[in-house]
Design a protein around this motif. Structure first.
Motif, PDB file in Angstrom:
ATOM      1  N   THR A  61     -32.045   6.034 -26.867  1.00  0.00           N
ATOM      2  CA  THR A  61     -31.842   5.604 -25.485  1.00  0.00           C
ATOM      3  C   THR A  61     -33.152   5.631 -24.707  1.00  0.00           C
ATOM      4  O   THR A  61     -33.873   6.630 -24.726  1.00  0.00           O
ATOM      5  CB  THR A  61     -30.806   6.507 -24.795  1.00  0.00           C
ATOM      6  OG1 THR A  61     -29.565   6.413 -25.492  1.00  0.00           O
ATOM      7  CG2 THR A  61     -30.600   6.105 -23.341  1.00  0.00           C
ATOM      8  N   LYS A  62     -33.427   4.555 -23.998  1.00  0.00           N
ATOM      9  CA  LYS A  62     -34.611   4.473 -23.149  1.00  0.00           C
ATOM     10  C   LYS A  62     -34.274   5.001 -21.749  1.00  0.00           C
ATOM     11  O   LYS A  62     -33.210   4.694 -21.207  1.00  0.00           O
ATOM     12  CB  LYS A  62     -35.096   3.026 -23.027  1.00  0.00           C
ATOM     13  CG  LYS A  62     -35.356   2.324 -24.364  1.00  0.00           C
ATOM     14  CD  LYS A  62     -36.566   2.884 -25.072  1.00  0.00           C
ATOM     15  CE  LYS A  62     -36.886   2.078 -26.330  1.00  0.00           C
ATOM     16  NZ  LYS A  62     -38.010   2.660 -27.097  1.00  0.00           N
ATOM     17  N   THR A 111     -20.846   5.571 -20.595  1.00  0.00           N
ATOM     18  CA  THR A 111     -22.108   5.256 -21.258  1.00  0.00           C
ATOM     19  C   THR A 111     -22.428   6.373 -22.237  1.00  0.00           C
ATOM     20  O   THR A 111     -22.262   7.550 -21.911  1.00  0.00           O
ATOM     21  CB  THR A 111     -23.264   5.121 -20.241  1.00  0.00           C
ATOM     22  OG1 THR A 111     -22.932   4.110 -19.287  1.00  0.00           O
ATOM     23  CG2 THR A 111     -24.570   4.755 -20.935  1.00  0.00           C
ATOM     24  N   VAL A 131     -23.861  12.504 -23.600  1.00  0.00           N
ATOM     25  CA  VAL A 131     -25.168  12.634 -24.241  1.00  0.00           C
ATOM     26  C   VAL A 131     -24.937  13.149 -25.656  1.00  0.00           C
ATOM     27  O   VAL A 131     -24.588  14.312 -25.862  1.00  0.00           O
ATOM     28  CB  VAL A 131     -26.092  13.585 -23.458  1.00  0.00           C
ATOM     29  CG1 VAL A 131     -27.478  13.625 -24.098  1.00  0.00           C
ATOM     30  CG2 VAL A 131     -26.200  13.145 -21.995  1.00  0.00           C
ATOM     31  N   VAL A 159     -21.155   9.823 -18.433  1.00  0.00           N
ATOM     32  CA  VAL A 159     -22.207   9.700 -19.439  1.00  0.00           C
ATOM     33  C   VAL A 159     -22.015  10.797 -20.470  1.00  0.00           C
ATOM     34  O   VAL A 159     -21.896  11.981 -20.126  1.00  0.00           O
ATOM     35  CB  VAL A 159     -23.610   9.791 -18.816  1.00  0.00           C
ATOM     36  CG1 VAL A 159     -24.680   9.881 -19.908  1.00  0.00           C
ATOM     37  CG2 VAL A 159     -23.884   8.589 -17.923  1.00  0.00           C
ATOM     38  N   MET A 218     -33.409   7.952 -20.519  1.00  0.00           N
ATOM     39  CA  MET A 218     -32.145   8.672 -20.471  1.00  0.00           C
ATOM     40  C   MET A 218     -31.906   9.342 -19.118  1.00  0.00           C
ATOM     41  O   MET A 218     -30.783   9.369 -18.597  1.00  0.00           O
ATOM     42  CB  MET A 218     -32.099   9.719 -21.588  1.00  0.00           C
ATOM     43  CG  MET A 218     -30.737  10.365 -21.759  1.00  0.00           C
ATOM     44  SD  MET A 218     -30.741  11.690 -22.990  1.00  0.00           S
ATOM     45  CE  MET A 218     -31.286  10.822 -24.451  1.00  0.00           C
ATOM     46  N   ILE A 254     -30.239   7.165 -16.546  1.00  0.00           N
ATOM     47  CA  ILE A 254     -28.852   6.858 -16.894  1.00  0.00           C
ATOM     48  C   ILE A 254     -27.958   8.044 -16.565  1.00  0.00           C
ATOM     49  O   ILE A 254     -26.893   7.898 -15.955  1.00  0.00           O
ATOM     50  CB  ILE A 254     -28.744   6.483 -18.380  1.00  0.00           C
ATOM     51  CG1 ILE A 254     -29.517   5.189 -18.650  1.00  0.00           C
ATOM     52  CG2 ILE A 254     -27.280   6.340 -18.804  1.00  0.00           C
ATOM     53  CD1 ILE A 254     -29.633   4.824 -20.115  1.00  0.00           C
ATOM     54  N   ARG A 290     -23.829  11.327 -29.835  1.00  0.00           N
ATOM     55  CA  ARG A 290     -22.853  10.395 -30.414  1.00  0.00           C
ATOM     56  C   ARG A 290     -22.313  10.882 -31.752  1.00  0.00           C
ATOM     57  O   ARG A 290     -22.028  10.092 -32.646  1.00  0.00           O
ATOM     58  CB  ARG A 290     -23.486   9.010 -30.568  1.00  0.00           C
ATOM     59  CG  ARG A 290     -24.775   9.002 -31.377  1.00  0.00           C
ATOM     60  CD  ARG A 290     -25.326   7.592 -31.536  1.00  0.00           C
ATOM     61  NE  ARG A 290     -26.661   7.617 -32.150  1.00  0.00           N
ATOM     62  CZ  ARG A 290     -27.352   6.512 -32.448  1.00  0.00           C
ATOM     63  NH1 ARG A 290     -26.838   5.325 -32.201  1.00  0.00           N
ATOM     64  NH2 ARG A 290     -28.552   6.617 -32.987  1.00  0.00           N
ATOM     65  N   CYS A 330     -25.417   8.101 -24.444  1.00  0.00           N
ATOM     66  CA  CYS A 330     -26.864   8.221 -24.658  1.00  0.00           C
ATOM     67  C   CYS A 330     -27.122   8.901 -25.998  1.00  0.00           C
ATOM     68  O   CYS A 330     -26.358   9.776 -26.416  1.00  0.00           O
ATOM     69  CB  CYS A 330     -27.512   9.048 -23.539  1.00  0.00           C
ATOM     70  SG  CYS A 330     -27.502   8.244 -21.926  1.00  0.00           S
ATOM     71  N   HIS A 331     -28.219   8.498 -26.640  1.00  0.00           N
ATOM     72  CA  HIS A 331     -28.548   9.054 -27.948  1.00  0.00           C
ATOM     73  C   HIS A 331     -30.057   9.013 -28.151  1.00  0.00           C
ATOM     74  O   HIS A 331     -30.814   8.739 -27.206  1.00  0.00           O
ATOM     75  CB  HIS A 331     -27.809   8.294 -29.049  1.00  0.00           C
ATOM     76  CG  HIS A 331     -27.912   6.815 -28.923  1.00  0.00           C
ATOM     77  ND1 HIS A 331     -29.046   6.106 -29.264  1.00  0.00           N
ATOM     78  CD2 HIS A 331     -27.021   5.904 -28.450  1.00  0.00           C
ATOM     79  CE1 HIS A 331     -28.851   4.824 -29.034  1.00  0.00           C
ATOM     80  NE2 HIS A 331     -27.633   4.660 -28.534  1.00  0.00           N
ATOM     81  N   SER A 332     -30.498   9.284 -29.369  1.00  0.00           N
ATOM     82  CA  SER A 332     -31.920   9.457 -29.632  1.00  0.00           C
ATOM     83  C   SER A 332     -32.737   8.196 -29.407  1.00  0.00           C
ATOM     84  O   SER A 332     -33.959   8.268 -29.244  1.00  0.00           O
ATOM     85  CB  SER A 332     -32.128   9.946 -31.074  1.00  0.00           C
ATOM     86  OG  SER A 332     -31.534   9.040 -31.989  1.00  0.00           O
TER      87      SER A 332
END
Length: 380
Positions: A232-233, A226, A204, A202, A235, A238, A206, A228-230
């Motif tokens: 992302t639900k 994967t 975190v 993952v 987080m 994940i 982008r 994750c960014h601002s």
């Protein structure tokens, strides 16, 4: 600093339970106990970077002995920002320490865009310069993309040229250079014997500088990735699935101990100042990971400072070495054969087969040049 995550996510992270999920040493993607770059479960980025610099210095000395030439790195800086000046001094000093020839263009903040572009073009044409980087940020009146795009792809040791990023994203292709900090992250994993192939990773953040190229590099090494960014639900859930976490969000201590799968490897790219009256400067630097919480759960983790930071310049030096070796040996071969290869064949490593897209691109370039000459002759 990597692309930020929204403050509401950061606030939610701050309220997360700090209770660690499991004791140190639970194995998921943890490093081999025999790794010389580990102290308990803490990755020593300074030691890895020192080893890479040692390797570079040996190779530079070999090139000098064989060809009486060394790689050259040019740094263009515009303005007098103290942090930028410090970074440039560090890069030039690092060059000298490993035997790479430093070049530079120090321009005033009032320099025009054309003056900056002229400096870049000069280094493009200089046969003793094999790598060029422009220290960012540039003054607001200068178009950064125009300046970065002017750097020859063959000297793009920062790895941000669209052709390099494009090849990084393509299966079966390799760029001439990949961005230094993400490559440094991969080196830390590999030199600490942390398995990547088949692992869940993952990233975190982008950003174009770290997050996206880090994800592409992990994908090339057969991790399941994967980002994750601002937006992302959930987080946390994940991140908790990850065997490898690369934190590059630009939010202090975003990733908490409760987010981490026992034994996961954590590479923390963040460098964030937080208030600390006990320090002479009034602040201290922390990462995007809550180190004290996460080190109790992780199988391997980088500290801040002393983790990823030293790796960025080390990889920049290695990219410059690779470029210098490519130019120097090609120049020798060119003199021996008295000819050079087609344009596009010089933009990619010789070990790669040129695919159909390259043939089409080469044909388009030649056709365009012919058309331009024809139209030009008609106007005269």
């Amino acid at each position: 600093m990597p692309e930020g995550i929204s403050t509401n996510i950061s606030a939610a992270a701050a309220s997360a339970s700090p209770t660690p999920s499991a004791p140190t040493g639970s194995a998921t993607a943890s490093a081999s106990p025999a790794s010389p770059f580990m102290k308990a479960n803490i990755i020593d980025g300074k030691a890895v970077a020192a080893k890479i610099r040692e390797e570079i210095a040996a190779k530079v000395a070999e090139l000098k002995a064989k060809y009486n030439r060394v790689p050259g790195l040019a740094v263009v800086i515009v303005g007098d920002r103290k942090d930028s000046q410090t970074y440039v001094r560090m890069k030039r000093k690092a060059c000298e320490e490993v035997g790479i020839a430093p070049f530079g263009a120090d321009l005033p903040a009032t320099a025009t865009q054309e003056e900056v572009l002229e400096a870049v073009r000069g280094f493009n044409d200089n046969p003793d310069v094999h790598g060029i980087l422009v220290q960012l940020p540039l003054p607001k009146h200068i178009d950064e993309q125009a300046v970065l795009g002017a750097i020859s792809v063959e000297k793009d040791v920062d790895g941000f040229h669209p052709l390099n990023i494009g090849r990084l994203a393509m299966k079966g292709r390799e760029p001439l250079f990949a961005p230094c900090t993400p490559v440094g992250c991969m080196e830390l994993l590999e030199r600490c014997n942390i398995p990547i192939k088949g692992k869940r990773a993952v990233v975190v953040g982008r950003s174009n500088i770290v997050g996206m190229p880090a994800a592409l590099l992990l994908n090339k090494r057969d991790a399941t990735v994967t980002i994750c960014h601002s937006a992302t639900k959930d987080m946390e859930s994940i991140v908790r699935q990850a065997d490898i976490i690369i934190a590059a969000a630009g939010q202090a201590q975003l990733v908490r101990g409760s987010w981490v799968k026992p034994g996961a490897a954590i590479i923390d790219v963040g460098t964030n100042p937080v208030d600390d009256p006990s320090k002479a400067a009034g602040y201290r630097l922390v990462g995007d990971v809550h180190f004290e919480e996460c080190k109790e759960v992780a199988g391997a983790i980088t500290p801040v400072p002393g983790g990823v930071g030293p790796m960025t310049i080390a990889i920049l030096l290695r990219n410059t070495l690779d470029s210098g070796e490519r130019f120097i040996t090609r120049d020798v071969k060119s003199k021996e054969s008295s000819r050079k290869g087609p344009l596009l064949s010089r933009l990619v490593p010789e070990r790669e087969q040129l695919g159909p897209w390259s043939v089409v691109a080469a044909g388009s370039l030649l056709a365009g040049a012919a058309l331009q000459r024809a139209l030009g002759s008609r106007r005269q």
